[in-house]
Design a protein around this motif. Structure first.
Motif, PDB file in Angstrom:
ATOM      1  N   ALA A 109      61.468  75.245 -83.418  1.00  0.00           N
ATOM      2  CA  ALA A 109      60.344  76.189 -83.421  1.00  0.00           C
ATOM      3  C   ALA A 109      60.668  77.427 -84.247  1.00  0.00           C
ATOM      4  CB  ALA A 109      59.992  76.573 -81.987  1.00  0.00           C
ATOM      5  N   ILE A 110      61.899  77.894 -84.158  1.00  0.00           N
ATOM      6  CA  ILE A 110      62.273  79.095 -84.916  1.00  0.00           C
ATOM      7  C   ILE A 110      62.377  78.789 -86.402  1.00  0.00           C
ATOM      8  CG2 ILE A 110      64.188  80.721 -85.265  1.00  0.00           C
ATOM      9  CD1 ILE A 110      64.322  80.832 -82.143  1.00  0.00           C
ATOM     10  N   ILE A 111      62.842  77.602 -86.744  1.00  0.00           N
ATOM     11  CA  ILE A 111      62.813  77.184 -88.155  1.00  0.00           C
ATOM     12  C   ILE A 111      61.378  77.213 -88.670  1.00  0.00           C
ATOM     13  CG2 ILE A 111      63.067  75.172 -89.675  1.00  0.00           C
ATOM     14  CD1 ILE A 111      65.608  74.476 -88.055  1.00  0.00           C
ATOM     15  N   LEU A 112      60.451  76.685 -87.891  1.00  0.00           N
ATOM     16  CA  LEU A 112      59.044  76.698 -88.288  1.00  0.00           C
ATOM     17  C   LEU A 112      58.535  78.122 -88.469  1.00  0.00           C
ATOM     18  CD1 LEU A 112      57.688  73.852 -85.971  1.00  0.00           C
ATOM     19  CD2 LEU A 112      57.888  73.777 -88.480  1.00  0.00           C
ATOM     20  N   ARG A 113      58.943  79.029 -87.576  1.00  0.00           N
ATOM     21  CA  ARG A 113      58.509  80.425 -87.682  1.00  0.00           C
ATOM     22  C   ARG A 113      59.033  81.063 -88.974  1.00  0.00           C
ATOM     23  NH1 ARG A 113      55.599  83.926 -85.120  1.00  0.00           N
ATOM     24  NH2 ARG A 113      57.283  85.431 -84.917  1.00  0.00           N
ATOM     25  N   PHE A 114      60.290  80.820 -89.297  1.00  0.00           N
ATOM     26  CA  PHE A 114      60.843  81.372 -90.533  1.00  0.00           C
ATOM     27  C   PHE A 114      60.140  80.781 -91.752  1.00  0.00           C
ATOM     28  CE2 PHE A 114      64.746  82.673 -88.105  1.00  0.00           C
ATOM     29  CZ  PHE A 114      64.691  84.008 -88.449  1.00  0.00           C
ATOM     30  N   ASN A 115      59.860  79.475 -91.704  1.00  0.00           N
ATOM     31  CA  ASN A 115      59.142  78.849 -92.814  1.00  0.00           C
ATOM     32  C   ASN A 115      57.757  79.457 -92.978  1.00  0.00           C
ATOM     33  OD1 ASN A 115      61.232  77.142 -93.486  1.00  0.00           O
ATOM     34  ND2 ASN A 115      60.417  75.380 -92.393  1.00  0.00           N
ATOM     35  N   MET A 116      57.052  79.654 -91.856  1.00  0.00           N
ATOM     36  CA  MET A 116      55.710  80.236 -91.918  1.00  0.00           C
ATOM     37  C   MET A 116      55.743  81.633 -92.535  1.00  0.00           C
ATOM     38  SD  MET A 116      54.162  79.151 -88.221  1.00  0.00           S
ATOM     39  CE  MET A 116      53.888  77.443 -87.771  1.00  0.00           C
ATOM     40  N   ALA A 117      56.776  82.399 -92.189  1.00  0.00           N
ATOM     41  CA  ALA A 117      56.894  83.753 -92.729  1.00  0.00           C
ATOM     42  C   ALA A 117      57.065  83.741 -94.243  1.00  0.00           C
ATOM     43  CB  ALA A 117      58.075  84.475 -92.076  1.00  0.00           C
ATOM     44  N   GLN A 118      57.547  82.622 -94.768  1.00  0.00           N
ATOM     45  CA  GLN A 118      57.712  82.477 -96.217  1.00  0.00           C
ATOM     46  C   GLN A 118      56.565  81.691 -96.851  1.00  0.00           C
ATOM     47  OE1 GLN A 118      61.930  81.455 -97.327  1.00  0.00           O
ATOM     48  NE2 GLN A 118      62.167  81.392 -95.108  1.00  0.00           N
ATOM     49  N   GLY A 119      55.534  81.421 -96.043  1.00  0.00           N
ATOM     50  CA  GLY A 119      54.375  80.707 -96.559  1.00  0.00           C
ATOM     51  C   GLY A 119      54.546  79.199 -96.616  1.00  0.00           C
ATOM     52  N   ILE A 120      55.578  78.685 -95.971  1.00  0.00           N
ATOM     53  CA  ILE A 120      55.826  77.230 -95.973  1.00  0.00           C
ATOM     54  C   ILE A 120      55.256  76.651 -94.680  1.00  0.00           C
ATOM     55  CG2 ILE A 120      57.557  75.409 -96.090  1.00  0.00           C
ATOM     56  CD1 ILE A 120      59.436  77.550 -97.375  1.00  0.00           C
ATOM     57  N   THR A 121      54.133  75.976 -94.774  1.00  0.00           N
ATOM     58  CA  THR A 121      53.465  75.446 -93.581  1.00  0.00           C
ATOM     59  C   THR A 121      53.292  73.936 -93.608  1.00  0.00           C
ATOM     60  OG1 THR A 121      51.301  75.859 -94.586  1.00  0.00           O
ATOM     61  CG2 THR A 121      52.230  77.606 -93.181  1.00  0.00           C
ATOM     62  N   ALA A 132      60.518  66.432 -84.158  1.00  0.00           N
ATOM     63  CA  ALA A 132      61.660  66.666 -83.256  1.00  0.00           C
ATOM     64  C   ALA A 132      61.188  67.317 -81.964  1.00  0.00           C
ATOM     65  CB  ALA A 132      62.709  67.531 -83.954  1.00  0.00           C
ATOM     66  N   ILE A 133      60.315  68.300 -82.069  1.00  0.00           N
ATOM     67  CA  ILE A 133      59.788  68.963 -80.878  1.00  0.00           C
ATOM     68  C   ILE A 133      59.052  67.970 -80.003  1.00  0.00           C
ATOM     69  CG2 ILE A 133      58.063  70.628 -80.082  1.00  0.00           C
ATOM     70  CD1 ILE A 133      58.851  72.370 -82.513  1.00  0.00           C
ATOM     71  N   GLU A 134      58.195  67.164 -80.605  1.00  0.00           N
ATOM     72  CA  GLU A 134      57.403  66.199 -79.832  1.00  0.00           C
ATOM     73  C   GLU A 134      58.297  65.196 -79.107  1.00  0.00           C
ATOM     74  OE1 GLU A 134      53.828  62.908 -80.547  1.00  0.00           O
ATOM     75  OE2 GLU A 134      54.448  64.215 -82.186  1.00  0.00           O
ATOM     76  N   ARG A 135      59.302  64.673 -79.800  1.00  0.00           N
ATOM     77  CA  ARG A 135      60.207  63.692 -79.175  1.00  0.00           C
ATOM     78  C   ARG A 135      61.006  64.328 -78.046  1.00  0.00           C
ATOM     79  NH1 ARG A 135      61.398  62.444 -84.668  1.00  0.00           N
ATOM     80  NH2 ARG A 135      63.367  63.571 -84.430  1.00  0.00           N
ATOM     81  N   ALA A 136      61.531  65.523 -78.298  1.00  0.00           N
ATOM     82  CA  ALA A 136      62.349  66.192 -77.284  1.00  0.00           C
ATOM     83  C   ALA A 136      61.526  66.515 -76.037  1.00  0.00           C
ATOM     84  CB  ALA A 136      62.966  67.458 -77.859  1.00  0.00           C
ATOM     85  N   TRP A 170      51.192  70.836 -76.228  1.00  0.00           N
ATOM     86  CA  TRP A 170      52.269  70.111 -75.539  1.00  0.00           C
ATOM     87  C   TRP A 170      51.860  69.706 -74.128  1.00  0.00           C
ATOM     88  CZ3 TRP A 170      54.154  72.089 -71.016  1.00  0.00           C
ATOM     89  CH2 TRP A 170      53.911  73.444 -70.758  1.00  0.00           C
ATOM     90  N   ARG A 171      50.866  70.389 -73.551  1.00  0.00           N
ATOM     91  CA  ARG A 171      50.486  70.141 -72.162  1.00  0.00           C
ATOM     92  C   ARG A 171      49.805  68.787 -71.943  1.00  0.00           C
ATOM     93  NH1 ARG A 171      49.852  74.138 -68.219  1.00  0.00           N
ATOM     94  NH2 ARG A 171      51.106  75.978 -68.670  1.00  0.00           N
ATOM     95  N   SER A 172      49.098  68.296 -72.928  1.00  0.00           N
ATOM     96  CA  SER A 172      48.314  67.065 -72.731  1.00  0.00           C
ATOM     97  C   SER A 172      49.177  65.839 -72.453  1.00  0.00           C
ATOM     98  CB  SER A 172      47.441  66.788 -73.964  1.00  0.00           C
ATOM     99  OG  SER A 172      46.449  67.767 -74.091  1.00  0.00           O
ATOM    100  N   HIS A 173      50.406  65.856 -72.956  1.00  0.00           N
ATOM    101  CA  HIS A 173      51.235  64.642 -72.892  1.00  0.00           C
ATOM    102  C   HIS A 173      52.474  64.785 -72.015  1.00  0.00           C
ATOM    103  CE1 HIS A 173      48.671  63.380 -76.174  1.00  0.00           C
ATOM    104  NE2 HIS A 173      49.034  64.448 -76.863  1.00  0.00           N
ATOM    105  N   ASN A 174      52.643  65.931 -71.376  1.00  0.00           N
ATOM    106  CA  ASN A 174      53.876  66.178 -70.618  1.00  0.00           C
ATOM    107  C   ASN A 174      53.566  66.779 -69.249  1.00  0.00           C
ATOM    108  OD1 ASN A 174      55.920  65.601 -72.886  1.00  0.00           O
ATOM    109  ND2 ASN A 174      54.574  67.115 -73.831  1.00  0.00           N
ATOM    110  N   PRO A 175      52.977  65.982 -68.354  1.00  0.00           N
ATOM    111  CA  PRO A 175      52.506  66.534 -67.076  1.00  0.00           C
ATOM    112  C   PRO A 175      53.619  67.109 -66.198  1.00  0.00           C
ATOM    113  CG  PRO A 175      52.399  64.129 -67.064  1.00  0.00           C
ATOM    114  CD  PRO A 175      52.660  64.546 -68.480  1.00  0.00           C
TER     115      PRO A 175
END
Length: 197
Positions: A109-121, A132-136, A170-175
């Motif tokens: 999630a933090i990697i994604l945040r840093f990427n977003m801050a650089q315009g990488i989405t 990775a987040i979904e599997r974990a 994340w809530r829909s699939h992880n009761p």
């Protein structure tokens, strides 16, 4: 407690620090937090952790313990008879593995945040973090109730996702994670450590 912590260097929104603050609260350990912005490389942080990362735990003798799993282990070892995690055996390793999964979700999630801050989405690296987040999360959903430490780590991770990625459903699939988060987030330890909006 021998080698009492003097302060935890951490940013106010750090989920890794929140995990430690919740653990300390549950263990009855006073853990003063010094708000620290790692991107500015403050001298106190670099003295405690040459990597310039938070959280870092500064002890009475001036030494420091770094990285949240190591600090968590220190806090747990500081309280004989603590009930948050077994000290050995399969239950110990189950808890540690759950902690690693939850920390891995935060890392992605933090990697994604840093990427977003650089315009990488978008792109392969971004997609890999989301997968990775979904599997974990799917695996963490099956590990709820395995230990107090593991449950704390899971709740911190999913609450961070809700905080920083409100569109990530994340809530829909992880009761089981939903029930865990709803229960723990209403406890004093989680209320006291809620990040600023």
């Amino acid at each position: 407690m021998e080698g009492d912590p003097v302060k935890l260097l951490a940013s106010a929104t750090s989920p890794y620090a929140r995990k430690l603050r919740v653990i300390a609260h549950e263990l009855g350990i006073t853990l003063p937090v010094e708000d620290t912005t790692p991107m500015t490389d403050p001298a106190a942080l670099l003295a405690a952790n040459p990597l310039g990362k938070v959280p870092a735990l500064v002890l009475e003798d001036g030494s420091a313990i770094i990285d949240s799993p190591v600090i968590a282990a220190f806090l747990l070892a500081s309280v004989p008879g603590q009930q948050l995690m077994a000290t050995s055996g399969p239950a110990h390793w189950h808890a540690r593995t759950t902690e690693a999964l939850a920390d891995g979700v935060l890392d992605a999630a933090i990697i994604l945040r840093f990427n977003m801050a650089q315009g990488i989405t978008s792109g392969p690296w971004v997609d890999r973090q989301y997968r990775a987040i979904e599997r974990a999360l799917s695996v963490m959903n099956t590990r709820v109730g395995g230990s107090g430490l593991g449950d704390i780590c899971c709740a911190v991770a999913v609450d961070y996702l809700s905080f920083r990625f409100p569109d990530l459903d994340w809530r829909s699939h992880n009761p089981a994670l939903v029930a865990l988060a709803d229960r723990l987030l209403a406890t004093p330890a989680f209320i006291a450590t809620q990040p600023p909006a």
